[in-house]
Scaffold this motif. Structure first.
Motif, PDB file in Angstrom:
ATOM      1  N   ALA A 121       0.900  -1.315  -0.029  1.00 39.86           N
ATOM      2  CA  ALA A 121       0.032  -0.070   0.058  1.00 39.86           C
ATOM      3  C   ALA A 121       0.830   1.334  -0.006  1.00 39.86           C
ATOM      4  O   ALA A 121       0.304   2.363  -0.486  1.00 39.86           O
ATOM      5  CB  ALA A 121      -0.999  -0.099   1.044  1.00 39.86           C
ATOM      6  N   SER A 122       2.038   1.332   0.579  1.00 37.86           N
ATOM      7  CA  SER A 122       2.917   2.444   0.718  1.00 37.86           C
ATOM      8  C   SER A 122       3.979   2.246  -0.225  1.00 37.86           C
ATOM      9  O   SER A 122       4.394   0.891  -0.532  1.00 37.86           O
ATOM     10  CB  SER A 122       3.205   2.765   2.075  1.00 37.86           C
ATOM     11  N   VAL A 124       7.051   2.892   0.340  1.00 40.30           N
ATOM     12  CA  VAL A 124       8.389   2.456   0.831  1.00 40.30           C
ATOM     13  C   VAL A 124       8.268   0.941   1.381  1.00 40.30           C
ATOM     14  O   VAL A 124       9.378   0.152   1.189  1.00 40.30           O
ATOM     15  CB  VAL A 124       8.555   3.053   2.203  1.00 40.30           C
ATOM     16  N   SER A 125       7.041   0.538   1.518  1.00 38.74           N
ATOM     17  CA  SER A 125       6.806  -1.077   1.734  1.00 38.74           C
ATOM     18  C   SER A 125       7.075  -1.640   0.225  1.00 38.74           C
ATOM     19  O   SER A 125       7.611  -2.778   0.290  1.00 38.74           O
ATOM     20  CB  SER A 125       5.357  -1.443   1.908  1.00 38.74           C
ATOM     21  N   TYR A 143      15.170   1.648  10.206  1.00 40.89           N
ATOM     22  CA  TYR A 143      14.293   2.564   9.818  1.00 40.89           C
ATOM     23  C   TYR A 143      13.015   2.855  10.514  1.00 40.89           C
ATOM     24  O   TYR A 143      12.595   3.962  11.020  1.00 40.89           O
ATOM     25  CB  TYR A 143      13.800   2.611   8.076  1.00 40.89           C
ATOM     26  N   TYR A 144      12.526   1.775  10.783  1.00 41.56           N
ATOM     27  CA  TYR A 144      11.124   1.827  11.495  1.00 41.56           C
ATOM     28  C   TYR A 144      11.312   1.497  12.990  1.00 41.56           C
ATOM     29  O   TYR A 144      10.673   2.152  13.819  1.00 41.56           O
ATOM     30  CB  TYR A 144      10.078   0.516  11.220  1.00 41.56           C
ATOM     31  N   TYR A 167      22.761  -0.750   5.605  1.00 39.94           N
ATOM     32  CA  TYR A 167      21.638   0.023   5.877  1.00 39.94           C
ATOM     33  C   TYR A 167      21.833   1.247   4.652  1.00 39.94           C
ATOM     34  O   TYR A 167      20.786   1.700   4.067  1.00 39.94           O
ATOM     35  CB  TYR A 167      21.650   0.602   7.320  1.00 39.94           C
ATOM     36  N   PHE A 168      22.969   1.755   4.344  1.00 36.95           N
ATOM     37  CA  PHE A 168      23.343   2.887   3.534  1.00 36.95           C
ATOM     38  C   PHE A 168      22.911   2.325   2.221  1.00 36.95           C
ATOM     39  O   PHE A 168      22.117   3.100   1.279  1.00 36.95           O
ATOM     40  CB  PHE A 168      24.790   3.282   3.461  1.00 36.95           C
ATOM     41  N   LEU A 171      19.213   2.371   2.024  1.00 34.54           N
ATOM     42  CA  LEU A 171      18.475   3.651   1.900  1.00 34.54           C
ATOM     43  C   LEU A 171      18.747   4.332   0.307  1.00 34.54           C
ATOM     44  O   LEU A 171      17.477   4.525  -0.058  1.00 34.54           O
ATOM     45  CB  LEU A 171      19.221   4.536   2.876  1.00 34.54           C
ATOM     46  N   HIS A 172      19.768   3.805  -0.133  1.00 33.77           N
ATOM     47  CA  HIS A 172      20.056   4.198  -1.455  1.00 33.77           C
ATOM     48  C   HIS A 172      19.149   3.631  -2.725  1.00 33.77           C
ATOM     49  O   HIS A 172      18.408   4.061  -3.349  1.00 33.77           O
ATOM     50  CB  HIS A 172      21.526   3.635  -2.058  1.00 33.77           C
ATOM     51  N   VAL A 174      16.024   2.287  -1.859  1.00 31.59           N
ATOM     52  CA  VAL A 174      14.863   2.751  -1.689  1.00 31.59           C
ATOM     53  C   VAL A 174      14.588   4.019  -2.029  1.00 31.59           C
ATOM     54  O   VAL A 174      13.587   4.383  -2.758  1.00 31.59           O
ATOM     55  CB  VAL A 174      14.481   2.728  -0.139  1.00 31.59           C
ATOM     56  N   GLN A 175      15.441   4.839  -2.006  1.00 26.89           N
ATOM     57  CA  GLN A 175      15.299   6.381  -2.393  1.00 26.89           C
ATOM     58  C   GLN A 175      15.244   6.242  -3.982  1.00 26.89           C
ATOM     59  O   GLN A 175      14.421   7.020  -4.556  1.00 26.89           O
ATOM     60  CB  GLN A 175      16.577   7.195  -2.038  1.00 26.89           C
ATOM     61  N   LEU A 178      11.849   5.170  -5.064  1.00 26.30           N
ATOM     62  CA  LEU A 178      10.801   6.453  -4.612  1.00 26.30           C
ATOM     63  C   LEU A 178      10.852   7.167  -5.637  1.00 26.30           C
ATOM     64  O   LEU A 178       9.960   7.900  -6.179  1.00 26.30           O
ATOM     65  CB  LEU A 178      11.062   6.953  -3.432  1.00 26.30           C
ATOM     66  N   LYS A 179      12.130   7.508  -6.462  1.00 26.65           N
ATOM     67  CA  LYS A 179      12.396   8.549  -7.325  1.00 26.65           C
ATOM     68  C   LYS A 179      11.739   8.349  -8.613  1.00 26.65           C
ATOM     69  O   LYS A 179      10.852   8.744  -9.074  1.00 26.65           O
ATOM     70  CB  LYS A 179      14.033   8.916  -7.461  1.00 26.65           C
TER      71      LYS A 179
END
Lengths: 184, 172
Positions: A121-122, A124-125, A143-144, A167-168, A171-172, A174-175, A178-179
């Motif tokens: 649904a989101s 990020v998920s 993160y959570y 983690y880095f 994050l990359h 996921v970013q 999202l982009k």
């Protein structure tokens, strides 16, 4: 009257008071459930892992020495169970794909992806679901659940340096996801 | 080309900036939470599973898997090991019993005959387990105390011949 600490409740459970374990469950079940659900992306699997976590914790409470908090201890059980569930899921998915390939039927739908799609649904998920298993676990914890690297290191038995890098990278990814998702 | 050791370490500030950027793009979480009653149902289910696991049948199965079966396997392995890996002990016991049933004169004659036949490996083993003296002491004992006449009555011609040959070599 002050509520009992986790350690005091554990002592009560050890002396035979089952009600104390119910109190421990009440305190921690939501966080355990959400960690499992974010890693697995599925309510039923997360429910299963949460239940299994508490059953295991109760049965091996004698092994709890208190070198970490009770929550970190059960969290570790939950993350390991979640990663095992993910491995099983990959195996089932692989076997199904092989089966389909053998029968020469075109696969229009991957049942596993379909199952996960219900949870996506989101954004990020959805992005988290694309991460490799271990990165997924590190991402969820940091993160959570905003856990320290030392706590994550206890849970995953990995060096803090390795976790930071994991983690880095997560994050990359996921970013980037999202982009791309917002651009299209 | 960048080599592995050229990679710079990620600083806390870089990590925080990247995390912030992800959180800003994330938007509102829309994963549906379970209904409120789910949590109490889950507790009931966990308690039921714990009861199942700690019931008599489950405990005896668990005890069988963790204690009884490995225990039986260990005892069986020990017994099998004892039977197959210590046969010499039984053989020595039987030999000792058999020889102790013989007349002392027979044992002595066998002993001397074996020396004469130069079966030193066998005689040394027998000597260690049966007789408290060595070959030379035994021969000296016969020369000094028994002499050839005692042996003549108990031994066959062939054995006597071998014994006399052995005794004469000692006397020389």
């Amino acid at each position: 009257m002050e509520p009992l600490t986790d350690l005091e409740l554990i002592e009560e459970v050890r002396s035979g008071k089952r009600q104390a374990f119910t109190e421990l469950m009440r305190r921690h079940q939501e966080r355990i459930y959400w960690a499992a659900r974010r890693i697995l992306g599925d309510h039923a699997d997360a429910d299963d892992v949460t239940q299994e976590t508490f059953v295991k914790a109760f049965l091996s409470l004698g092994d709890f020495r208190g070198d970490a908090s009770f929550f970190t201890w059960i969290y570790r059980i939950a993350i390991n169970l979640s990663l095992n569930a993910l491995r099983k899921r990959h195996l089932v998915s692989y076997l199904r794909e092989s089966e389909i390939a053998q029968k020469v039927f075109p696969s229009h739908e991957d049942p596993h992806k379909d199952l996960e799609a219900k949870e996506m649904a989101s954004l990020v998920s959805r992005a988290v679901a694309t991460l490799p298993d271990k990165q997924r676990a590190v991402f969820v914890m940091r993160y959570y659940d905003e856990m320290s690297y030392e706590e994550i290191s206890y849970v995953l038995k990995t060096s803090v340096g390795g976790l930071k890098a994991n983690y880095f990278h997560a994050l990359h990814k996921v970013q980037e996801y999202l982009k791309n998702a917002t651009a299209s | 080309m960048r080599l592995r050791h050229d990679r710079k370490t990620v600083t806390d500030e870089e990590e925080e900036a990247l995390e912030r950027s992800v959180r800003e793009r994330e938007g509102p979480a829309m994963v549906p939470p379970p209904p409120a009653a789910f949590w109490s149902r889950q507790i009931v289910e966990v308690n039921r599973r714990i009861d199942e696991s700690t019931s008599g049948v489950a405990l005896s199965l668990s005890w069988a898997a963790r204690v009884a079966i490995p225990g039986v396997v260990a005892v069986l392995s020990f017994l099998i090991g004892l039977k197959y890996y210590a046969p010499e002990r039984h053989a020595a016991e039987s030999l000792r019993q058999a020889t102790s049933a013989l007349a002392s004169a027979t044992v002595e004659s066998l002993y001397v005959a074996s020396v004469a036949a130069s079966d030193t490996a066998v005689i040394n083993d027998v000597n260690k387990s049966l007789l408290p003296f060595n070959n030379v002491q035994a021969e000296e004992f016969y020369v000094e105390n028994a002499g050839t006449t005692t042996l003549v009555e108990d031994l066959s011609d062939q054995e006597l011949h071998q014994v006399l040959a052995a005794l004469s070599s000692v006397e020389k």
